[in-house]
Design a protein around this motif. Sequence first.
Motif, PDB file in Angstrom:
ATOM      1  N   LYS A  28       3.705  -4.252   2.720  1.00  0.00           N
ATOM      2  CA  LYS A  28       4.838  -3.407   2.369  1.00  0.00           C
ATOM      3  C   LYS A  28       4.259  -1.997   2.230  1.00  0.00           C
ATOM      4  N   VAL A  29       4.794  -1.062   2.984  1.00  0.00           N
ATOM      5  CA  VAL A  29       4.266   0.298   2.994  1.00  0.00           C
ATOM      6  C   VAL A  29       5.269   1.231   2.324  1.00  0.00           C
ATOM      7  N   SER A  30       4.803   1.956   1.301  1.00  0.00           N
ATOM      8  CA  SER A  30       5.631   2.960   0.631  1.00  0.00           C
ATOM      9  C   SER A  30       5.066   4.331   0.946  1.00  0.00           C
ATOM     10  N   SER A  46       6.653  12.513  -4.735  1.00  0.00           N
ATOM     11  CA  SER A  46       8.013  11.998  -4.517  1.00  0.00           C
ATOM     12  C   SER A  46       8.213  10.625  -5.159  1.00  0.00           C
ATOM     13  N   LEU A  47       7.125   9.947  -5.512  1.00  0.00           N
ATOM     14  CA  LEU A  47       7.205   8.681  -6.249  1.00  0.00           C
ATOM     15  C   LEU A  47       6.764   8.925  -7.688  1.00  0.00           C
ATOM     16  N   THR A  48       7.326   8.174  -8.613  1.00  0.00           N
ATOM     17  CA  THR A  48       6.880   8.275 -10.006  1.00  0.00           C
ATOM     18  C   THR A  48       5.544   7.541 -10.156  1.00  0.00           C
ATOM     19  N   LYS A  49       4.837   7.838 -11.218  1.00  0.00           N
ATOM     20  CA  LYS A  49       3.545   7.172 -11.445  1.00  0.00           C
ATOM     21  C   LYS A  49       3.708   5.660 -11.534  1.00  0.00           C
ATOM     22  N   GLU A  50       4.824   5.215 -12.105  1.00  0.00           N
ATOM     23  CA  GLU A  50       5.077   3.774 -12.224  1.00  0.00           C
ATOM     24  C   GLU A  50       5.238   3.112 -10.857  1.00  0.00           C
ATOM     25  N   GLU A  51       5.698   3.872  -9.875  1.00  0.00           N
ATOM     26  CA  GLU A  51       5.924   3.316  -8.541  1.00  0.00           C
ATOM     27  C   GLU A  51       4.624   3.100  -7.756  1.00  0.00           C
ATOM     28  N   LEU A  89      -3.663   2.730  -2.733  1.00  0.00           N
ATOM     29  CA  LEU A  89      -3.123   4.024  -2.325  1.00  0.00           C
ATOM     30  C   LEU A  89      -4.082   4.710  -1.358  1.00  0.00           C
ATOM     31  N   VAL A  90      -3.522   5.309  -0.316  1.00  0.00           N
ATOM     32  CA  VAL A  90      -4.303   6.109   0.630  1.00  0.00           C
ATOM     33  C   VAL A  90      -3.743   7.522   0.573  1.00  0.00           C
ATOM     34  N   LEU A  91      -4.598   8.467   0.189  1.00  0.00           N
ATOM     35  CA  LEU A  91      -4.231   9.882   0.156  1.00  0.00           C
ATOM     36  C   LEU A  91      -4.539  10.476   1.527  1.00  0.00           C
ATOM     37  N   VAL A 129       0.862  -1.180   0.000  1.00  0.00           N
ATOM     38  CA  VAL A 129       0.000   0.000   0.000  1.00  0.00           C
ATOM     39  C   VAL A 129       0.902   1.235   0.000  1.00  0.00           C
ATOM     40  N   VAL A 130       0.472   2.245  -0.761  1.00  0.00           N
ATOM     41  CA  VAL A 130       1.197   3.508  -0.817  1.00  0.00           C
ATOM     42  C   VAL A 130       0.443   4.509   0.044  1.00  0.00           C
TER      43      VAL A 130
END
Length: 166
Positions: free
Chosen positions: A60-62, A80-85, A91-93, A33-34
């Motif tokens: 795994k937390v990014s 700070s991360l690319t779209k590919e990442e 994803l949690v905003l 999860v991002v």
Amino acid sequence: MSKNIILTNQEIEHKIKRIAYQIYETFVDEDEVVIAGIASNGSVFAQKLALSLTRISTLKVSLCEVKIDKQNPQSPIYTSLTKEEYENKGLVLVDDVLNSGTTLIYAVRHFLDVPLKKFKTAVLVDRNHKKYPVKADFKGISLSTSLLEHVQVVFDDNGDNYAFLS
């Protein structure tokens, strides 16, 4: 103008842990999860959520920092991360205070350009003064305030965190 404390450090820590559990329950079937925090306080809140999430889960937390011009939200948004990442991931905003929803809706729009498995929002304080149809999936506290009142969250370097209404 006086400061009315609405969340103490202990209450904020409890809210962070509770929201981390809610995120884990929502993303339990994912590997990663991002956590994307809106600079600057939303980013600090995101870091605290990510730390709590790594303590309670195997996910795994990014971390991703989202830079948005709050005075001119139509201007380009940087992450700070690319779209590919973060592509094809959960994803949690994250932001500290959801006031009118302007910052959150423009940040949401930015992430809609990339396919995501799941997309959720989290805030520490939801003020219920929305101009846009945006909601927080995870929130620490909901407050009904007047438009003249201001909610501020303080994340102190010494760990003395609190939120107040002025």
